[in-house]
Every structure is written in structure tokens, then in C-alpha cells.
Scaffold this motif. Structure first.
Motif, mmCIF file in Angstrom:
data_model
loop_
_atom_site.group_PDB
_atom_site.id
_atom_site.type_symbol
_atom_site.label_atom_id
_atom_site.label_comp_id
_atom_site.label_asym_id
_atom_site.label_seq_id
_atom_site.Cartn_x
_atom_site.Cartn_y
_atom_site.Cartn_z
ATOM 1 N N PHE A 48 0.851 -1.123 0.132
ATOM 2 C CA PHE A 48 0.006 0.014 -0.048
ATOM 3 C C PHE A 48 0.922 1.066 -0.028
ATOM 4 N N GLY A 49 0.551 2.184 -0.920
ATOM 5 C CA GLY A 49 1.121 3.691 -0.848
ATOM 6 C C GLY A 49 0.082 4.522 -0.885
ATOM 7 N N GLY A 50 0.456 5.567 -0.506
ATOM 8 C CA GLY A 50 -0.774 6.621 -0.336
ATOM 9 C C GLY A 50 -1.959 6.600 0.656
ATOM 10 N N THR A 51 -1.867 5.720 1.461
ATOM 11 C CA THR A 51 -2.649 5.650 2.743
ATOM 12 C C THR A 51 -2.714 7.139 3.187
ATOM 13 N N HIS A 52 -1.652 8.029 3.026
ATOM 14 C CA HIS A 52 -1.560 9.324 3.387
ATOM 15 C C HIS A 52 -1.310 9.820 1.953
ATOM 16 N N GLY A 53 -2.128 10.655 1.535
ATOM 17 C CA GLY A 53 -1.759 11.166 0.083
ATOM 18 C C GLY A 53 -0.624 12.177 -0.097
ATOM 19 N N ASN A 54 -0.008 12.728 1.018
ATOM 20 C CA ASN A 54 1.011 13.654 0.951
ATOM 21 C C ASN A 54 2.341 13.178 1.524
ATOM 22 N N GLU A 55 2.338 11.698 1.593
ATOM 23 C CA GLU A 55 3.569 10.854 1.851
ATOM 24 C C GLU A 55 4.053 10.351 0.565
ATOM 25 N N LEU A 56 4.879 11.084 -0.132
ATOM 26 C CA LEU A 56 5.289 10.660 -1.526
ATOM 27 C C LEU A 56 6.078 9.695 -1.777
ATOM 28 N N SER A 57 6.900 8.888 -0.925
ATOM 29 C CA SER A 57 7.907 7.824 -1.327
ATOM 30 C C SER A 57 7.089 6.762 -1.698
ATOM 31 N N GLY A 58 6.145 6.492 -0.839
ATOM 32 C CA GLY A 58 5.071 5.147 -1.098
ATOM 33 C C GLY A 58 4.221 5.437 -2.322
ATOM 34 N N VAL A 59 3.777 6.798 -2.442
ATOM 35 C CA VAL A 59 2.899 6.846 -3.557
ATOM 36 C C VAL A 59 3.804 6.837 -4.996
ATOM 37 N N PHE A 60 4.906 7.412 -5.050
ATOM 38 C CA PHE A 60 5.834 7.137 -6.445
ATOM 39 C C PHE A 60 5.992 5.832 -6.314
ATOM 40 N N LEU A 61 6.614 4.938 -5.481
ATOM 41 C CA LEU A 61 6.956 3.577 -5.633
ATOM 42 C C LEU A 61 5.822 2.781 -6.002
ATOM 43 N N VAL A 62 4.562 2.909 -5.552
ATOM 44 C CA VAL A 62 3.527 2.129 -5.691
ATOM 45 C C VAL A 62 3.098 2.522 -7.154
ATOM 46 N N LYS A 63 3.242 3.602 -7.758
ATOM 47 C CA LYS A 63 2.885 3.871 -9.116
ATOM 48 C C LYS A 63 3.868 3.212 -10.077
ATOM 49 N N HIS A 64 5.044 3.450 -9.725
ATOM 50 C CA HIS A 64 5.980 2.630 -10.300
ATOM 51 C C HIS A 64 5.798 1.427 -10.433
ATOM 52 N N TRP A 65 5.734 0.602 -9.487
ATOM 53 C CA TRP A 65 5.464 -0.908 -9.526
ATOM 54 C C TRP A 65 4.177 -1.211 -10.057
#
Length: 313
Positions: free
Chosen positions: A17-34
Motif C-alpha cells: 500500500f502506498g498513499g494511505t496518506h496522500g502527501n507521503e510521497l515515497s510510497g505513492v511514487f513507488l506504488v505507481k512505479h510498481w
């Protein structure tokens, strides 16, 4: 120790899970990449699904839309009737429950790796929800060994009144991953790389477990939460003092009674009060101002896990 679901049989379903919090960007960008290029996180015999937990908050660049998704997985929210007036995150929580749960059920996702950033100087931290999960204690022990000499801390949130229903809690084995310091809405290459390494080691551990590798009994140092400390406040509720410079960025380091904890704007030091020393974490976390939390007090504990040896298929 109690028998643990999934600990004696191969693990098949893993979600990141990335983006459980939408402004915590490491997880957001990793999940989008994967999601676009998933070869890096695939492992033989595993179904690994990268998943953007709160896409509306990610799009807006905010922590959440209506309420904190990472506090919406208690029984009340998961059983609440969702209407058009319901908070977005309550409906999203129930959708995640349907996709990856049911929480506490035999068909729930085996492991969820929930990726977070913190503005606090916590470095690499793994969040454990119960001290009775041998599989995760073994996993965390493995991750720490692979990251060394880079420190990696374990934060145990098992507490009768402070524990809350996390997004990852629908899984049989919920794993929180916190890496910081990183400002909200900002990317840092070094922080993202550390998060990426933790995920890779976690997936490697699961694959080795499924293949029948034996993990001998181990012990693990952890920091168990005991209390949340608010900022000093005025009569009207406004914050009256900030984190003292000698406490700022000192996560995981001993804080003794009498040590400086807060500083008023006019220069008055307010010392830490308590019956004994503690280890503060989430010191001056930006997202916790609204929760009335300046830092969390923890005590150092040692966790033990039995040997693990999943019969190879």
C-alpha cells in the motif's frame, strides 16, 4: 505463543500500500512505479499487488479528504452504513476491506506492507501491531540484518487504549513501514531508496519462508508505546510551547525526567515530567498537531519468536 494464521503454510497474497496518506510521497511514487513496472516486486509463487490506498488524497496532495484513512478500520467504521454523506475514507476503508479482507478472516490477504513517510527524524522504522506474531518478528529481524549497518527500529503499537484500526490491519500480518525525515508533499531520493530496500528485503523473506528456509529462534529489540504527550496549551487550547531544540530530531534517544522537552516563544524551558526515562518517537510530527501529539513515549522491550520452517511445496 498463540498459533498464527499463515505461519505454518506458504504465504500467497501480499499487497504493498502506498498513499494511505496522500502527501507521503515515497510510497505513492513507488506504488505507481510498481503498478507500471512490477517485475521488481514479483517473487516466485507470490501474488504481489501494489495498491494506491487513498487515490483522491493523492490527487489532491493532502493527507486525507474527510478523515484519516489510517484510523478508519475499527469495527464501527467497517460496519457503518455508507451513504452519499459519509466521509470518503469510510467508504474507501470498506472497499479495501472487501478487496483485501475480511479483517480477521481466513481469506484475508496474508501480508500488507503499508508505506509511510514521517516528518520526524525516525530513520527506518517498522511498525508491529502485536508482540505475538512470530512471522513478523522473524521478518523484522531479517530486514534489520540486511539493512545493517543502517539502523532500523521497531515500533510496537500494542496498547489497550492507544492502538487504532490501521489500513493494513485487514491483513493476517500487517506491516507498517515509516521512513523519514521527509516533509509532506516532498520527495527525497535517499528516503525513497531506503523504503524500497525495506520492501525488497520483506519480499525476499517471504519467498525464503515459502521455499522452506528455516529461521531459528530469534529476539528483537522494540520500542513499545506507553503514552502520547501533547504540547503545553493555553486556556483556549492554543499551543503554548514548541519542541525544545535539545529534543528535536532525537527520536529513539533516551529522555530523562527533568530534561528539556518544550520551549516557549519567550524562551522558557519546560522540562519533561514522568516517573522515569522514556524513548520518544514521532517527535514534532507535522501530521500529529491535529491529533494533539507532540511525541509518543516508548519503553524498550525485547521480543522473542519461535523458529519458523514452512514445509517447502
Amino acid at each position: 505463543m498463540a498459533t498464527l494464521l499463515g505461519a505454518q503454510s506458504p504465504l500467497r497474497r501480499v499487497a504493498i500500500f502506498g498513499g494511505t496518506h496522500g502527501n507521503e510521497l515515497s510510497g505513492v511514487f513507488l506504488v505507481k512505479h510498481w503498478e507500471e513496472n512490477g517485475a521488481e516486486v514479483q517473487r516466485a509463487g507470490l501474488q504481489v499487488k501494489p495498491f494506491l490506498a487513498n487515490p483522491r488524497a493523492v490527487q489532491r496532495g493532502s493527507r486525507y479528504i474527510d478523515c484519516d484513512l489510517n484510523r478508519a478500520f475499527d469495527s464501527a467504521h467497517l460496519s457503518e452504513e455508507v451513504t452519499e454523506d459519509s466521509p470518503y475514507e469510510v467508504g474507501r476503508a470498506q472497499e479495501i476491506q472487501r478487496l483485501f479482507g475480511p479483517k480477521g478472516g481466513a481469506d484475508a490477504c496474508d501480508v500488507i506492507l503499508d508505506l509511510h513517510n514521517t516528518t520526524a527524524n525516525m530513520g527506518c522504522a517498522l511498525i508491529l501491531e502485536t508482540p505475538r506474531d512470530d512471522l513478523l518478528i522473524q521478518m523484522f529481524h531479517y530486514i534489520k540484518s540486511r539493512l545493517a549497518p543502517l539502523p532500523c527500529f521497531v515500533y510496537l503499537i500494542d496498547h489497550p487504549t492507544l492502538k487504532y484500526g490501521t489500513t493494513r490491519s485487514v491483513a493476517k500480518h500487517p506491516v507498517g513501514i515509516e521512513v523519514g525525515p521527509q516533509p509532506q508533499g516532498v520527495l527525497r531520493a535517499d528516503i525513497l531508496d531506503r523504503m524500497r530496500r525495506i520492501v525488497g528485503h520483506a519480499l525476499d523473506f517471504i519467498q525464503y519462508f515459502n521455499e522452506g528456509r528455516e529461521f531459528p529462534p530469534c529476539s528483537l529489540e522494540a520500542y513499545q508505546v506507553t503514552e502520547k504527550v501533547d504540547y503545553p496549551r493555553k486556556k483556549d487550547g492554543e499551543i503554548a510551547a514548541m519542541i525544545h531544540p535539545s529534543l528535536q530530531d532525537q527520536d529513539w534517544k533516551l529522555l530523562n525526567p527533568g530534561d528539556p522537552a518544550f520551549l516557549t516563544v519567550d524562551g522558557k524551558t519546560i522540562p519533561f515530567e514522568g516517573p522515569g526515562p522514556v524513548y520518544p518517537v514521532f517527535v514534532n510530527e507535522a501530521a500529529y498537531y491535529e491529533k494533539g501529539e507532540a511525541f509518543a513515549k516508548t519503553l524498550k522491550v525485547t521480543l522473542s519468536a519461535r523458529s519458523l520452517n514452512c514445509p517447502a511445496p
